[in-house]
Design an enzyme around this catalytic site. Structure first.
Site, PDB file in Angstrom:
ATOM      1  N   ARG A 351     -28.358  -6.436  50.357  1.00 47.90           N
ATOM      2  CA  ARG A 351     -27.277  -5.736  51.055  1.00 47.90           C
ATOM      3  C   ARG A 351     -26.143  -6.680  51.443  1.00 47.90           C
ATOM      4  NH1 ARG A 351     -25.841  -0.780  52.412  1.00 47.90           N
ATOM      5  NH2 ARG A 351     -25.535  -1.412  54.584  1.00 47.90           N
ATOM      6  N   GLU A 368     -21.088  -6.494  58.653  1.00 48.84           N
ATOM      7  CA  GLU A 368     -20.682  -6.522  60.055  1.00 48.84           C
ATOM      8  C   GLU A 368     -20.065  -7.867  60.437  1.00 48.84           C
ATOM      9  OE1 GLU A 368     -24.002  -3.267  61.577  1.00 48.84           O
ATOM     10  OE2 GLU A 368     -24.408  -5.402  61.826  1.00 48.84           O
ATOM     11  N   PHE A 374     -27.472  -7.576  63.401  1.00 48.53           N
ATOM     12  CA  PHE A 374     -28.093  -6.623  62.480  1.00 48.53           C
ATOM     13  C   PHE A 374     -27.868  -6.984  61.015  1.00 48.53           C
ATOM     14  CE2 PHE A 374     -27.904  -4.485  66.488  1.00 48.53           C
ATOM     15  CZ  PHE A 374     -29.080  -3.746  66.541  1.00 48.53           C
ATOM     16  N   GLU A 375     -26.639  -6.926  60.555  1.00 55.61           N
ATOM     17  CA  GLU A 375     -26.415  -7.120  59.123  1.00 55.61           C
ATOM     18  C   GLU A 375     -25.089  -7.846  58.903  1.00 55.61           C
ATOM     19  OE1 GLU A 375     -27.608  -4.290  55.499  1.00 55.61           O
ATOM     20  OE2 GLU A 375     -25.782  -3.620  56.494  1.00 55.61           O
ATOM     21  N   GLN A 376     -25.169  -9.157  58.853  1.00 54.75           N
ATOM     22  CA  GLN A 376     -23.971  -9.947  58.568  1.00 54.75           C
ATOM     23  C   GLN A 376     -24.202 -10.797  57.330  1.00 54.75           C
ATOM     24  OE1 GLN A 376     -22.859 -13.445  60.790  1.00 54.75           O
ATOM     25  NE2 GLN A 376     -24.611 -13.252  62.159  1.00 54.75           N
TER      26      GLN A 376
END
Length: 537
Positions: A351, A368, A374-376
């Site tokens: 991702r 992000e 969370f999701e960087q």
């Protein structure tokens, strides 16, 4: 000679295990993915990264874990023809709670695939598994008491409520029998990091005490029975620098005992190497190894006759240190991320990056913001030297200021500097700097280069950074055109450290350098990086 630290840069809580003539050290990785670093050596001098075993979502998912949470203090052991790895996934940092969940995974080999995790308990962190000579297995961890003002940045002694012991059944894969609190610690307090071993009819217990800052120590105790009573070492602490501020290796504590095939004895420990004048450990907590000796009183001591760890200690006969290259050039050919690199929290790296969409390039998929829990999209390697240079080249054509990609010196959401390509409504495509200088808890950004400097539209942009102890300077250039151009002022690199910002005990991981991209518009803009270089200065 063994030269400390044996694992420079962020490699804390070293748990050592010997199998035949092979030595393995497992260290904490906190929020960095995959989880747990395992290094291998055959001479105790030269160490090679062998494996990061927690690599699947079923084993580890840290999305949402706060900074300095995740994998704490793994314990690696070998018994019954397989390796056993015990670890904690900590889900909360601030406030009175920790929410620390303990698991066991196994594998017949270090380099192979590791099992699905078996949940054990959540009563506290820093678990270990002891394999007794009668075949029984015992699980240990510190007990966390939430009924006190024990906040992340200022731990209070009553929260560290002793070392728990309970039998673990490998058949049912569950704990059984009574839970016993076997060791309350010394007056230094903050007892954690338990490890057991047995010698000449005694059970020896080493623990970490004093917190993981400048009062840290390895405390030792022993008992004729596994559940106590444990008597304290004559000196109380086997290893500590707390009373020797001039020692090179500070913050010494939290380690494990090991014997060589010919009976020589060593003990690992974590340490920090602070930089003057603010005594900030910009390399985080590193792993070290000390030569020890047994004395007639049946107690273990450092061979140097003190409790203060040495930089150089005697090694195994014939061991020769292999010099590491000053400069490491990473390409992204072959479709595999170089072993030195990790990312943050997510078990779904597809991702945030891939090496297949554009062969020979690391493609970051901007998600992000930098510092997201969370999701960087941030891929980086450890800082291993007080002075170094990092450089990369990026292809990135943003169409909004919400799209940013570049090079970063990163610790956590409150402590980082970054030079990046973005878009400005007046400058067009530009290079800019984003910094967070330890602003806890708000995480406010500063922009040391203002709106940035205009750069040509389209094409590849090279970005670099030079860190010399506490000072950082960013540079940029259009690839193949002209010389490196400085951007912004000299920045405080020392804030990207354990002690920076919030201060001691507020965070305890380490500094990384790497590449990042974010797109807060939600359109997942991609950024392509062709290579990355790291060079000791």
């Amino acid at each position: 000679m063994i030269r400390n630290p044996i694992l420079p840069g962020f490699n804390p809580d070293p748990s050592i295990c010997r199998v035949g003539e092979d030595y393995y050290i497992a260290t904490s990785t906190f929020e960095w993915y995959p989880g747990v670093q395992i290094h291998h050596s055959r001479d105790l001098v030269n160490w090679t990264l062998e494996r990061r075993p927690l690599e699947r979502q079923s084993q580890l998912d840290m999305r949402g874990n706060p900074d300095s949470c995740g994998i704490w203090a793994p314990c690696l052991s070998y018994a019954d023809g397989q390796f056993w790895l015990v670890y904690t996934d900590v889900k909360r940092f601030d406030g009175n709670f920790k929410d620390a969940h303990n698991y066991i995974v196994t594998s017949p080999t270090i380099e192979g695939e590791w099992s699905e995790p078996v949940y054990v308990n959540s009563s506290g962190f820093d678990p270990s598994l002891f394999h007794d000579d009668d075949g029984r297995k015992w699980f240990l961890n510190m007990q966390w008491n939430h009924r006190t003002e024990s906040y992340g940045g200022a731990p209070k002694h009553p929260a560290f409520d002793g070392i728990l012991l309970q039998e673990w059944d490998p058949v049912t894969k569950a704990l059984k029998g009574p839970i016993k609190n076997i060791f309350a610690g010394s007056p230094l307090g903050l007892v954690e990091g338990p490890h057991l071993f047995k010698r000449n009819g005694y059970y020896y217990l080493t623990t970490a005490e004093g917190g993981t800052g400048y009062d840290h120590a390895v405390t030792m105790a022993r008992s004729r029975t596994i559940d106590g009573h444990y008597e304290m070492h004559p000196n109380m602490h086997l290893i500590t620098s707390k009373d020797n501020p001039e020692a090179v290796l500070q913050r010494a504590g939290h380690g494990q005992y090991v014997e060589t095939p010919d009976g020589q004895v060593y003990h690992t420990h974590l340490c920090g190497r602070p930089l003057p004048p603010k005594r900030r450990c910009t390399l985080g907590r590193e792993a070290a190894l000390q030569k020890c000796a047994w004395k007639e009183d049946g107690w273990l001591y450092l061979e140097n006759g003190t409790a203060v760890p040495d930089v150089e200690v005697p090694g195994l006969m014939g061991a020769v240190c292999i010099e590491k290259p000053v400069r490491t050039e990473y390409s992204f050919d072959g479709g595999k991320l170089p072993a030195d690199f990790q990312w943050l929290r997510t078990p779904r790296p597809e991702r945030i990056f891939n090496l297949t969409d554009r062969p020979g390039h690391l493609r970051l998929i901007a998600r992000e913001s930098i510092g997201s829990w969370f999701e960087q999209a941030l891929v980086a390697r450890r800082q291993e030297h007080h002075s170094f240079r990092a450089e990369t080249v990026v292809e990135f054509d943003p169409d909004t200021y919400q799209q940013v990609a570049g090079l970063t010196h990163y610790y956590n959401r409150h402590k980082f500097h970054a030079v990046a390509v973005t878009l400005h409504e007046k400058l067009g495509r530009c290079a800019t700097i984003l910094s967070c200088n330890g602003d806890y808890p708000n995480g406010r950004l500063s922009f040391p280069a203002g709106s940035g400097v205009a750069i040509p539209a389209g094409g590849r942009v090279q970005l670099s950074m030079e860190i010399r102890d506490n000072d950082l300077r960013f540079f940029w250039q259009t690839e193949g055109k002209g010389a490196w151009q400085p951007i912004g002022p000299v920045l405080d690199a020392g804030v990207v450290s354990d002690e920076g910002g919030r201060g001691e005990h507020g965070s305890f991981t380490g500094a990384f350098t790497g590449v990042f991209a974010f797109d807060t518009s939600g359109r997942a803009k991609t950024a392509d990086f062709d290579w990355f270089n790291y060079e000791e200065l």
